[in-house]
Design a protein around this motif. Sequence first.
Motif, PDB file in Angstrom:
ATOM      1  N   GLY A  39     -79.625  38.090  79.129  1.00  0.00           N
ATOM      2  CA  GLY A  39     -80.722  37.479  78.383  1.00  0.00           C
ATOM      3  C   GLY A  39     -81.234  36.224  79.061  1.00  0.00           C
ATOM      4  O   GLY A  39     -82.449  35.999  79.148  1.00  0.00           O
ATOM      5  N   LEU A  40     -80.322  35.401  79.553  1.00  0.00           N
ATOM      6  CA  LEU A  40     -80.727  34.174  80.240  1.00  0.00           C
ATOM      7  C   LEU A  40     -81.458  34.496  81.541  1.00  0.00           C
ATOM      8  O   LEU A  40     -82.487  33.883  81.853  1.00  0.00           O
ATOM      9  CB  LEU A  40     -79.512  33.291  80.522  1.00  0.00           C
ATOM     10  N   ILE A  41     -80.954  35.469  82.282  1.00  0.00           N
ATOM     11  CA  ILE A  41     -81.621  35.865  83.525  1.00  0.00           C
ATOM     12  C   ILE A  41     -83.022  36.403  83.231  1.00  0.00           C
ATOM     13  O   ILE A  41     -84.002  36.024  83.889  1.00  0.00           O
ATOM     14  CB  ILE A  41     -80.783  36.926  84.277  1.00  0.00           C
ATOM     15  N   PHE A  42     -83.136  37.261  82.239  1.00  0.00           N
ATOM     16  CA  PHE A  42     -84.420  37.860  81.873  1.00  0.00           C
ATOM     17  C   PHE A  42     -85.408  36.795  81.402  1.00  0.00           C
ATOM     18  O   PHE A  42     -86.545  36.729  81.873  1.00  0.00           O
ATOM     19  CB  PHE A  42     -84.190  38.924  80.793  1.00  0.00           C
ATOM     20  N   GLY A  43     -84.982  35.941  80.493  1.00  0.00           N
ATOM     21  CA  GLY A  43     -85.867  34.910  79.964  1.00  0.00           C
ATOM     22  C   GLY A  43     -86.291  33.902  81.012  1.00  0.00           C
ATOM     23  O   GLY A  43     -87.462  33.518  81.089  1.00  0.00           O
ATOM     24  N   THR A  44     -85.349  33.475  81.841  1.00  0.00           N
ATOM     25  CA  THR A  44     -85.671  32.505  82.885  1.00  0.00           C
ATOM     26  C   THR A  44     -86.610  33.110  83.924  1.00  0.00           C
ATOM     27  O   THR A  44     -87.550  32.453  84.368  1.00  0.00           O
ATOM     28  CB  THR A  44     -84.389  31.992  83.561  1.00  0.00           C
ATOM     29  N   SER A  45     -86.375  34.349  84.284  1.00  0.00           N
ATOM     30  CA  SER A  45     -87.243  35.009  85.263  1.00  0.00           C
ATOM     31  C   SER A  45     -88.676  35.125  84.742  1.00  0.00           C
ATOM     32  O   SER A  45     -89.634  34.798  85.458  1.00  0.00           O
ATOM     33  CB  SER A  45     -86.720  36.410  85.583  1.00  0.00           C
ATOM     34  N   VAL A  46     -88.823  35.545  83.509  1.00  0.00           N
ATOM     35  CA  VAL A  46     -90.161  35.672  82.936  1.00  0.00           C
ATOM     36  C   VAL A  46     -90.797  34.292  82.770  1.00  0.00           C
ATOM     37  O   VAL A  46     -91.993  34.116  83.026  1.00  0.00           O
ATOM     38  CB  VAL A  46     -90.115  36.445  81.596  1.00  0.00           C
TER      39      VAL A  46
END
Length: 127
Positions: A39-46
Amino acid sequence: MFGDENIVEIIIKRTIVLGLIIMGIILIAVKEAKPYALGLIFGTSVGILTFMLMEKSVKRAVIMKPDRAYSYTVRQYFLRMFIYGIVLVIAALADYLSFLTVAIGLVMIKIVIVSMAIWDYLKDKFK
């Protein structure tokens, strides 16, 4: 402080560093850390990608006539909000992502910008 440096690159690098620090804390502190980390990777990437989209739209809007620039920036704003909405819906529906860490990742750019402003203010105040 920033002189000739590209402020967007600085903000993105600091966001990645903050994301890695939070990721390390999550991996150490949480037993089942995979949904939180993803979730952190996905949110930070977006969040980073929409920040880069904002940079591109600002650079383009600066060279437009004011009325065209206004409508262009409003459309770009709604596009970014639509992207945020899609990401949050995906985070809410996907059981392999943590909604909380996706939301934290999305606002991490803002956290970095505000913390840089506070840091600069405190640094100048105590000189």
